[in-house]
Design a protein around this motif. Structure first.
Motif, short mmCIF file in Angstrom:
data_model
loop_
_atom_site.label_atom_id
_atom_site.label_comp_id
_atom_site.label_asym_id
_atom_site.label_seq_id
_atom_site.Cartn_x
_atom_site.Cartn_y
_atom_site.Cartn_z
N PRO A 56 -46.36 23.08 60.02
CA PRO A 56 -46.19 24.49 59.63
C PRO A 56 -46.33 24.66 58.13
O PRO A 56 -46.02 23.75 57.35
N ALA A 57 -46.81 25.81 57.73
CA ALA A 57 -47.10 26.06 56.31
C ALA A 57 -45.87 25.91 55.43
O ALA A 57 -45.98 25.50 54.27
N GLU A 58 -44.67 26.20 55.98
CA GLU A 58 -43.47 26.13 55.15
C GLU A 58 -42.93 24.71 55.00
O GLU A 58 -42.00 24.47 54.23
N ILE A 59 -43.52 23.74 55.73
CA ILE A 59 -43.09 22.34 55.59
C ILE A 59 -43.94 21.70 54.50
O ILE A 59 -44.98 21.10 54.76
N ASN A 60 -43.51 21.89 53.27
CA ASN A 60 -44.26 21.37 52.13
C ASN A 60 -43.30 20.90 51.04
O ASN A 60 -42.09 21.17 51.09
N LEU A 61 -43.84 20.20 50.08
CA LEU A 61 -43.00 19.63 49.02
C LEU A 61 -42.34 20.69 48.14
O LEU A 61 -41.17 20.52 47.77
N PRO A 62 -43.02 21.78 47.79
CA PRO A 62 -42.33 22.80 46.99
C PRO A 62 -41.08 23.35 47.69
O PRO A 62 -40.04 23.51 47.05
N ASN A 63 -41.18 23.62 48.99
CA ASN A 63 -40.02 24.15 49.71
C ASN A 63 -38.91 23.11 49.83
O ASN A 63 -37.72 23.45 49.76
N LEU A 64 -39.28 21.85 50.03
CA LEU A 64 -38.28 20.79 50.10
C LEU A 64 -37.60 20.60 48.75
O LEU A 64 -36.38 20.39 48.67
N THR A 65 -38.37 20.70 47.67
CA THR A 65 -37.80 20.59 46.33
C THR A 65 -36.81 21.71 46.08
O THR A 65 -35.73 21.49 45.52
N MET A 66 -37.16 22.93 46.48
CA MET A 66 -36.26 24.06 46.32
C MET A 66 -34.99 23.87 47.14
O MET A 66 -33.88 24.13 46.67
N PHE A 67 -35.13 23.37 48.36
CA PHE A 67 -33.97 23.11 49.23
C PHE A 67 -33.01 22.13 48.56
O PHE A 67 -31.80 22.33 48.52
N SER A 68 -33.57 21.05 48.00
CA SER A 68 -32.72 20.03 47.38
C SER A 68 -32.02 20.57 46.14
O SER A 68 -30.85 20.26 45.89
N THR A 69 -32.74 21.37 45.36
CA THR A 69 -32.14 21.93 44.15
C THR A 69 -30.94 22.80 44.48
O THR A 69 -29.86 22.66 43.89
N ILE A 70 -31.09 23.69 45.44
CA ILE A 70 -29.99 24.56 45.85
C ILE A 70 -28.84 23.74 46.42
O ILE A 70 -27.66 23.99 46.15
N LEU A 71 -29.18 22.72 47.21
CA LEU A 71 -28.17 21.88 47.84
C LEU A 71 -27.31 21.17 46.79
O LEU A 71 -26.08 21.21 46.86
N PHE A 72 -27.94 20.57 45.80
CA PHE A 72 -27.18 19.82 44.80
C PHE A 72 -26.45 20.73 43.83
O PHE A 72 -25.36 20.38 43.36
N MET A 73 -27.00 21.89 43.51
CA MET A 73 -26.28 22.84 42.67
C MET A 73 -24.98 23.25 43.35
O MET A 73 -23.92 23.34 42.72
N THR A 74 -25.05 23.48 44.68
CA THR A 74 -23.85 23.84 45.44
C THR A 74 -22.85 22.69 45.44
O THR A 74 -21.64 22.88 45.26
N GLU A 75 -23.35 21.45 45.63
CA GLU A 75 -22.49 20.27 45.65
C GLU A 75 -21.72 20.13 44.33
O GLU A 75 -20.50 19.94 44.33
N PHE A 76 -22.42 20.23 43.21
CA PHE A 76 -21.78 20.02 41.92
C PHE A 76 -20.78 21.12 41.60
O PHE A 76 -19.75 20.87 40.97
N ARG A 77 -21.07 22.33 42.02
CA ARG A 77 -20.11 23.41 41.80
C ARG A 77 -18.84 23.16 42.60
O ARG A 77 -17.73 23.40 42.13
N GLN A 78 -19.00 22.68 43.83
CA GLN A 78 -17.84 22.38 44.66
C GLN A 78 -17.02 21.23 44.07
O GLN A 78 -15.81 21.14 44.28
N MET A 79 -17.67 20.35 43.33
CA MET A 79 -16.99 19.23 42.70
C MET A 79 -16.32 19.66 41.40
O MET A 79 -15.68 18.84 40.73
N GLY A 80 -16.47 20.93 41.03
CA GLY A 80 -15.86 21.42 39.81
C GLY A 80 -16.66 21.13 38.57
O GLY A 80 -16.16 21.27 37.44
N MET A 81 -17.92 20.72 38.74
CA MET A 81 -18.76 20.38 37.59
C MET A 81 -19.59 21.57 37.13
O MET A 81 -20.27 21.50 36.10
N GLY A 82 -19.57 22.63 37.91
CA GLY A 82 -20.28 23.83 37.52
C GLY A 82 -21.74 23.60 37.25
O GLY A 82 -22.41 22.85 37.95
N ASP A 83 -22.25 24.25 36.20
CA ASP A 83 -23.66 24.11 35.85
C ASP A 83 -23.87 23.07 34.73
O ASP A 83 -24.93 23.02 34.11
N SER A 84 -22.84 22.26 34.47
CA SER A 84 -22.97 21.28 33.40
C SER A 84 -23.96 20.18 33.75
O SER A 84 -24.47 19.49 32.88
#
Length: 248
Positions: free
Chosen positions: A32-60
């Motif tokens: 499928p057209a949406e199964i590509n590296l740009p979309n996976l990269t975006m998924f990972s970025t959002i995922l880890f930003m959420t993880e670090f915020r939950q860890m109390g590290m914020g945007d540091s």
């Protein structure tokens, strides 16, 4: 419904993994057209930003330094080779570079989910595992209260000296879809490929991964449950970073 894909510097393709009994559906030949590296990269970025915020590290923590297209393309082609990288570096399409063995570069396994009864043409990433080649085993020092000391077999040590290791660089799952064995599916496919590389004389059959137990206790449980051993401090790494490894 879950699908499993393999990303390399050469191509993206679906994997029919039904034989493992993990409820991965039999995919067709088209991606499928949406199964590509740009979309996976975006998924990972959002995922880890959420993880670090939950860890109390914020945007540091600047997640973008690792989770950006240039870095992912570079590691897909070059593995763990460290070269200076900046936002101003020209974009290089790895498909235009000379072919090289996948065992010596990077490889990504990613699962996607499609709600039953909805548009089957739409898939969203739910987990990924990004493995790269490293020419050597990380140097460590014993960690206090680490429990048993594990020794790598001499045969494996010799193979690592000449073939290096396959290192899990990044991995993550959608928080809402954890405990559905998505990461287990990615790891199982990686191990299958690593065993094939070893049989073909292209790899050592040794997997390594770094983690920070205080920040990611669930990762330690996942690794030990899947046969990884270790837990010693990585020399030159973050203060709490430790090494786990597995011989296949």
């Amino acid at each position: 419904m879950v699908e499993l894909y393999r990303f390399t510097h050469k191509a993206i393709g679906p994997i029919n993994n039904n034989s493992a009994g993990n409820n991965v559906s039999a995919p067709g030949n088209t991606v499928p057209a949406e199964i590509n590296l740009p979309n996976l990269t975006m998924f990972s970025t959002i995922l880890f930003m959420t993880e670090f915020r939950q860890m109390g590290m914020g945007d540091s923590v600047d997640v973008s330094k690792a989770c950006n297209m240039s870095e992912w393309y570079r590691r897909l082609y070059q593995g763990a080779i460290e070269t200076p990288q900046s936002d101003s570096d020209p974009y290089v399409d790895v498909l235009t570079l000379p072919a090289k063995p996948v065992s010596e570069s990077g490889i990504i396994y990613a699962t996607t989910s499609r709600p039953v009864g909805q548009d089957v043409s739409k898939e969203a990433f739910s987990s990924f595992l990004f493995a790269i080649h490293k020419p050597s085993f990380a140097k460590t020092i014993p960690t206090a209260n680490n429990g048993d000391t594990h020794r790598m077999p001499l045969e494996a040590e010799a193979l690592v000296a000449s073939k290096g290791v396959t290192h899990i660089w990044l991995c993550g799952s959608d928080p809402e879809q954890r405990r559905h064995r998505l990461m287990s599916q990615c790891l199982a496919q990686l191990e299958q490929d690593v065993l094939e590389w070893k049989a073909n004389g292209q790899g050592s059959g040794v997997l390594t991964v770094h983690t920070i137990p205080k920040a990611f206790p669930g990762m330690v449980q996942f690794l030990t449950k899947n046969g990884f051993v270790g837990g010693d401090k990585v020399i030159g790494g973050d203060s709490d970073k430790v090494l786990y490894w597995k011989v296949l």
